[in-house]
Design a protein around this motif. Sequence first.
Motif, PDB file in Angstrom:
ATOM      1  N   ARG A  65       7.464 -19.207  30.460  1.00  0.00           N
ATOM      2  CA  ARG A  65       6.908 -17.922  30.905  1.00  0.00           C
ATOM      3  C   ARG A  65       5.387 -17.891  30.767  1.00  0.00           C
ATOM      4  N   ASP A 121       1.031 -17.864  33.492  1.00  0.00           N
ATOM      5  CA  ASP A 121      -0.124 -17.000  33.267  1.00  0.00           C
ATOM      6  C   ASP A 121      -1.397 -17.831  33.361  1.00  0.00           C
ATOM      7  N   HIS A 127       1.061  -8.223  22.366  1.00  0.00           N
ATOM      8  CA  HIS A 127       1.533  -7.323  23.431  1.00  0.00           C
ATOM      9  C   HIS A 127       2.016  -8.120  24.646  1.00  0.00           C
ATOM     10  N   LYS A 128       1.286  -9.182  24.998  1.00  0.00           N
ATOM     11  CA  LYS A 128       1.649  -9.993  26.153  1.00  0.00           C
ATOM     12  C   LYS A 128       3.020 -10.648  25.961  1.00  0.00           C
ATOM     13  N   SER A 164       5.392  -9.922  23.739  1.00  0.00           N
ATOM     14  CA  SER A 164       6.490  -8.963  23.543  1.00  0.00           C
ATOM     15  C   SER A 164       7.042  -8.474  24.881  1.00  0.00           C
ATOM     16  N   LYS A 165       6.167  -8.342  25.876  1.00  0.00           N
ATOM     17  CA  LYS A 165       6.623  -7.951  27.209  1.00  0.00           C
ATOM     18  C   LYS A 165       7.417  -9.075  27.868  1.00  0.00           C
ATOM     19  N   LEU A 166       6.982 -10.314  27.658  1.00  0.00           N
ATOM     20  CA  LEU A 166       7.646 -11.453  28.279  1.00  0.00           C
ATOM     21  C   LEU A 166       9.071 -11.648  27.768  1.00  0.00           C
ATOM     22  N   ASP A 183      10.793  -9.207  25.981  1.00  0.00           N
ATOM     23  CA  ASP A 183      11.399  -7.891  25.740  1.00  0.00           C
ATOM     24  C   ASP A 183      11.613  -7.641  24.248  1.00  0.00           C
ATOM     25  N   THR A 221       9.768  -6.037  20.389  1.00  0.00           N
ATOM     26  CA  THR A 221       8.933  -4.955  19.866  1.00  0.00           C
ATOM     27  C   THR A 221       7.657  -5.540  19.264  1.00  0.00           C
ATOM     28  N   PRO A 222       6.486  -5.135  19.757  1.00  0.00           N
ATOM     29  CA  PRO A 222       5.236  -5.630  19.168  1.00  0.00           C
ATOM     30  C   PRO A 222       4.947  -4.917  17.857  1.00  0.00           C
TER      31      PRO A 222
END
Length: 336
Positions: A22, A26, A105-106, A108-110, A112, A114-115
């Motif tokens: 993933r 980027d 943050h990056k 944690s989004k990838l 799913d 919790t940051p």
Amino acid sequence: MKIAIISVSDKGQKLAIDLKKRLELDSTIIKTDLYHKNVKNYFPILFHEYDAIVAIMASGILIRSIAPLIESKVTDPAVLNIDDNGNFVISTLSGHLGGANELTHKISKLIDATPVITTSTDVNKKLGIDIFARDLYLSIDNTKEILYFNKAILDGREISLTINPNCNFDYLHEYLNNNTLEINVSIYYSSKINTHEIHVCLDEHKIILKERKIVVGIGCKRNKECKFIYDALKKSLIELNISTERVNMLASAEIKKDEKGILELSDKLNVPVNFVEIDKLKLFSSNDVSKSEFVKSKFGIYGVCEPSALITAGFDSKLIYKKTSYNGVTIAIAVC
């Protein structure tokens, strides 16, 4: 950013492999390497070779491993901690200058998750002076003063910024206007201030922020129109949250010195362009630069945008945006 992902369990290793795939999509992630087990031997190497370490393991193992290696918030890499199940991504070390909070943050989004961020300015929705410097690619002359200024910002005190009126600081005003974090600042002008510097003052305390050199490397097909090159540059800068006014130089290979689109872009942005000699490109070597056999077969060099950007930015420069293609245009961005 160059990232090392290290795991200790089979489940953690599977998560590491998935995360690597993933992250490699980027363009702001220059390199991602995987390591498994042998934590005691790996960490001393990773700590000095990478911008960030993502440790998929128990926090106790991580803390005991990095404790002897920690030196300074200025030089320590970003360190993140993730549990084997990928439920939480914890910013553990170098949250601001090292970029651990942003990377938390990056990631944690990838996956799913919790940051988990604990730095005071972030949890109180304040703009720390070190985040301000990192976002705008500014060096800090006296990092010992960061704590004083961030405490003042947390207390709601007014910080003064002084800049030279003859230098274009539109990117500074744009950044402050668009930022959602709180900071109370007043901006003053003085011709005594060196260009490309921002003097931050409060009481008897002072920090001088200096612009780091940002260079956009460009490769393109023959006779590519300026508007297409400009669109590619804009898309790249948006991913980095960098204003076009913050770009210091453009760069390409000398085989492109008559390329009308690049020359027009230089005029449009009022930014100089450096065309790097072919011999310098042939001699240049970096593990972070991608190699194109197609470019090698045509011009005798392995690439244009990445090495041109790094050479122009100068010694000790690094990529912050790897070679990315946009409809016949390639963009890479380096900073020094």
